[in-house]
Structures are given as structure tokens and as C-alpha cells.
Scaffold this motif. Structure first.
Motif, PDB file in Angstrom:
ATOM      1  N   UNK A 112      61.054  74.006  28.890  1.00  0.00           N
ATOM      2  CA  UNK A 112      62.176  73.619  29.749  1.00  0.00           C
ATOM      3  C   UNK A 112      63.492  73.681  28.973  1.00  0.00           C
ATOM      4  N   UNK A 113      63.493  73.192  27.748  1.00  0.00           N
ATOM      5  CA  UNK A 113      64.715  73.200  26.932  1.00  0.00           C
ATOM      6  C   UNK A 113      65.222  74.615  26.688  1.00  0.00           C
ATOM      7  N   UNK A 114      64.302  75.575  26.599  1.00  0.00           N
ATOM      8  CA  UNK A 114      64.696  76.962  26.379  1.00  0.00           C
ATOM      9  C   UNK A 114      64.916  77.724  27.689  1.00  0.00           C
ATOM     10  N   UNK A 138      40.825  61.859  28.025  1.00  0.00           N
ATOM     11  CA  UNK A 138      41.671  60.666  27.998  1.00  0.00           C
ATOM     12  C   UNK A 138      43.134  61.113  27.902  1.00  0.00           C
ATOM     13  N   UNK A 139      43.553  61.906  28.842  1.00  0.00           N
ATOM     14  CA  UNK A 139      44.867  62.549  28.752  1.00  0.00           C
ATOM     15  C   UNK A 139      45.830  62.107  29.851  1.00  0.00           C
ATOM     16  N   UNK A 140      45.621  60.901  30.377  1.00  0.00           N
ATOM     17  CA  UNK A 140      46.534  60.433  31.421  1.00  0.00           C
ATOM     18  C   UNK A 140      47.940  60.197  30.875  1.00  0.00           C
ATOM     19  N   UNK A 141      48.046  59.594  29.706  1.00  0.00           N
ATOM     20  CA  UNK A 141      49.356  59.292  29.132  1.00  0.00           C
ATOM     21  C   UNK A 141      50.184  60.568  28.908  1.00  0.00           C
ATOM     22  N   UNK A 142      49.607  61.627  28.334  1.00  0.00           N
ATOM     23  CA  UNK A 142      50.369  62.876  28.226  1.00  0.00           C
ATOM     24  C   UNK A 142      50.790  63.416  29.594  1.00  0.00           C
ATOM     25  N   UNK A 143      49.904  63.318  30.587  1.00  0.00           N
ATOM     26  CA  UNK A 143      50.275  63.737  31.944  1.00  0.00           C
ATOM     27  C   UNK A 143      51.482  62.944  32.444  1.00  0.00           C
ATOM     28  N   UNK A 144      51.446  61.634  32.230  1.00  0.00           N
ATOM     29  CA  UNK A 144      52.549  60.777  32.666  1.00  0.00           C
ATOM     30  C   UNK A 144      53.857  61.187  31.984  1.00  0.00           C
ATOM     31  N   UNK A 145      53.786  61.534  30.710  1.00  0.00           N
ATOM     32  CA  UNK A 145      54.980  61.977  29.990  1.00  0.00           C
ATOM     33  C   UNK A 145      55.483  63.305  30.537  1.00  0.00           C
ATOM     34  N   UNK A 146      54.562  64.197  30.883  1.00  0.00           N
ATOM     35  CA  UNK A 146      54.968  65.488  31.458  1.00  0.00           C
ATOM     36  C   UNK A 146      55.688  65.292  32.780  1.00  0.00           C
ATOM     37  N   UNK A 147      55.180  64.373  33.608  1.00  0.00           N
ATOM     38  CA  UNK A 147      55.861  64.071  34.868  1.00  0.00           C
ATOM     39  C   UNK A 147      57.277  63.567  34.600  1.00  0.00           C
ATOM     40  N   UNK A 148      57.420  62.682  33.632  1.00  0.00           N
ATOM     41  CA  UNK A 148      58.744  62.150  33.294  1.00  0.00           C
ATOM     42  C   UNK A 148      59.683  63.272  32.840  1.00  0.00           C
ATOM     43  N   UNK A 149      59.165  64.207  32.038  1.00  0.00           N
ATOM     44  CA  UNK A 149      59.978  65.330  31.563  1.00  0.00           C
ATOM     45  C   UNK A 149      60.449  66.180  32.738  1.00  0.00           C
ATOM     46  N   UNK A 150      59.548  66.468  33.660  1.00  0.00           N
ATOM     47  CA  UNK A 150      59.919  67.279  34.817  1.00  0.00           C
ATOM     48  C   UNK A 150      60.922  66.548  35.705  1.00  0.00           C
ATOM     49  N   UNK A 151      60.732  65.248  35.880  1.00  0.00           N
ATOM     50  CA  UNK A 151      61.661  64.473  36.696  1.00  0.00           C
ATOM     51  C   UNK A 151      63.057  64.448  36.095  1.00  0.00           C
ATOM     52  N   UNK A 152      63.138  64.523  34.775  1.00  0.00           N
ATOM     53  CA  UNK A 152      64.437  64.497  34.106  1.00  0.00           C
ATOM     54  C   UNK A 152      65.064  65.858  33.948  1.00  0.00           C
ATOM     55  N   UNK A 153      64.403  66.881  34.461  1.00  0.00           N
ATOM     56  CA  UNK A 153      64.916  68.244  34.337  1.00  0.00           C
ATOM     57  C   UNK A 153      65.417  68.756  35.681  1.00  0.00           C
ATOM     58  N   UNK A 154      65.927  69.968  35.671  1.00  0.00           N
ATOM     59  CA  UNK A 154      66.371  70.610  36.916  1.00  0.00           C
ATOM     60  C   UNK A 154      65.355  71.620  37.431  1.00  0.00           C
ATOM     61  N   UNK A 155      64.175  71.642  36.807  1.00  0.00           N
ATOM     62  CA  UNK A 155      63.131  72.594  37.200  1.00  0.00           C
ATOM     63  C   UNK A 155      62.495  72.159  38.520  1.00  0.00           C
ATOM     64  N   UNK A 156      62.369  73.091  39.443  1.00  0.00           N
ATOM     65  CA  UNK A 156      61.643  72.817  40.683  1.00  0.00           C
ATOM     66  C   UNK A 156      60.155  72.664  40.361  1.00  0.00           C
ATOM     67  N   UNK A 157      59.527  71.646  40.971  1.00  0.00           N
ATOM     68  CA  UNK A 157      58.098  71.481  40.726  1.00  0.00           C
ATOM     69  C   UNK A 157      57.440  70.738  41.873  1.00  0.00           C
TER      70      UNK A 157
END
Length: 221
Positions: A112-114, A138-157
């Protein structure tokens, strides 16, 4: 460009996988989850067959014909080649869509940054209480972080969930929808019905469509 053969195969054309775009799909081999409903066991458990040179040779024949390239799998973000792949695909003039389970937020953030992602589909497997049951991870926390990253970006998802009544019931889906809303998601929560017409990773059987799934299979938060 890193060496190796991370891509299992290429679907040369799709009108369904990249909204409003004519695209192809790069199927990246391997995955860090083992979802029982997964209908790509040969991709998840198999090895890659195609290098960047193979992919580039194909894409050169599609310039001016396709709008975008979908990075799917398996899980495309587990491969270190995905970032240089995406750079090259963008340089060739294509838009990029990422299909991801959200387990590699660091990779997603770099893409996203690039400005290497134009659209993303984020798989929401379930809430923490049954995440292991569905994904064997046991990857829920990384998923949650990915959602936060997408929410803070301008990328459509979009966020999507595969539904089988042995894994998710109405109350759990309702909890997931409320959790997304509380996190600030206001887009499309897409429910994908389990496909029992292909071999899957688990022993789930075909079932009638759950009564609690809307006909259009879309919940909007």
C-alpha cells in the motif's frame, strides 16, 4: 527480481474477480492456513511452477487487452517475490488486486505504501473463538492488523467470508458484522457459500444453503 517459481498457474481471463475490470489471475502456491472449505488444495499443498519470466511473457501478450492482474492463491503475501512482482506489473500498466487472508500485514502495508494495490479482498474467517477451528492457525491478530491498515488507507477493498453451517451460524456471522462495524468498516461484507462441487482440504459435505444467508449473499455494515 528474486528467483524462484512462486506461481502455480495463471487464469488468463476473468470478469468476476476484479470489480469493473478485465483481468487475469496469478495463483500463488502455498498457504499458511488450512481452511477445511478451501477448494484449491492442489494450489495450497502444491509447489509453484511459474517464475516471473514466465508471468512477464504472458502479461506482455495482454497489454492493451486486460486492465488488471489479480494476485491470489493459496496466500500470495507469504512469497517474498510478491512486492517485486507487483512493481513490475504496475510498470507494465496494469492495476493490481490482492486476495489475502490478512496474515502478513507487514507485506500488505508495504504494497500500500508503494501504491502497488488498487483493490483488495480480505478474507474474514471468523472470530477469535473459532479461528483455529476454521483455519488451523493462530493468525487472527495479524488479520485484525491488516484490516486496520486497509481502513487507514485509500485502497478500495471488500471483506468476505465463506459460509458453511458446520463452521459458522447466524449468531457468529452477526457478531462478525458488528465487530466490523465497531472497527469502522462501512463497505461490503460479502458472504461466499461453500462450494461442494470440488475437492476441498477438509471433509465438509455439500449442504443446502443456510436459511440465514441472504439471497444476494451480501451484508452491508
Amino acid at each position: 527480481m528474486e528467483k524462484g517459481r512462486p506461481v502455480f498457474s495463471i487464469s488468463p481471463f476473468t470478469l468476476l474477480d476484479f470489480p469493473d475490470r478485465m483481468a487475469c489471475i496469478l495463483w500463488f502456491a502455498g498457504c499458511n492456513m488450512r481452511c477445511t472449505y478451501c477448494y484449491n488444495p492442489e494450489i495450497v499443498l502444491g509447489k509453484g511452477k511459474l517464475s516471473w519470466d514466465d508471468v512477464r511473457e504472458f502479461l506482455l501478450t495482454r497489454i492493451g487487452m486486460l486492465d488488471g492482474v489479480v494476485f491470489s492463491g493459496g496466500e500470495c503475501t507469504i512469497h517474498p517475490q510478491i512486492i517485486p512482482f507487483a512493481r513490475e506489473v504496475k510498470r507494465m500498466g496494469f492495476e493490481v488486486k490482492i486476495d489475502t487472508n490478512g496474515s502478513r500485514p507487514d507485506v500488505l502495508e508495504t504494497l500500500i505504501q508503494e501504491n502497488l494495490v488498487d483493490f483488495a479482498a480480505l478474507d474474514f474467517k471468523g472470530m477469535p473463538g473459532n479461528y483455529w477451528k476454521i483455519t488451523r492457525s493462530h493468525l487472527f491478530k495479524p488479520f485484525e492488523k491488516s484490516l486496520k491498515i486497509l481502513l487507514g488507507s485509500s485502497v478500495r477493498f471488500e471483506v468476505r467470508t465463506t459460509v458453511h453451517p458446520d463452521l459458522l451460524n447466524y449468531q457468529e456471522l452477526d457478531e462478525m458484522e458488528k465487530w466490523l462495524r465497531e472497527k469502522g468498516f462501512s463497505g461490503t461484507f460479502y458472504l461466499q457459500l461453500f462450494r461442494g462441487d470440488k475437492e476441498t482440504l477438509g471433509d465438509l459435505t455439500q449442504t443446502r444453503k443456510p436459511d440465514f444467508v441472504l439471497e444476494q449473499s451480501v451484508w452491508r455494515t
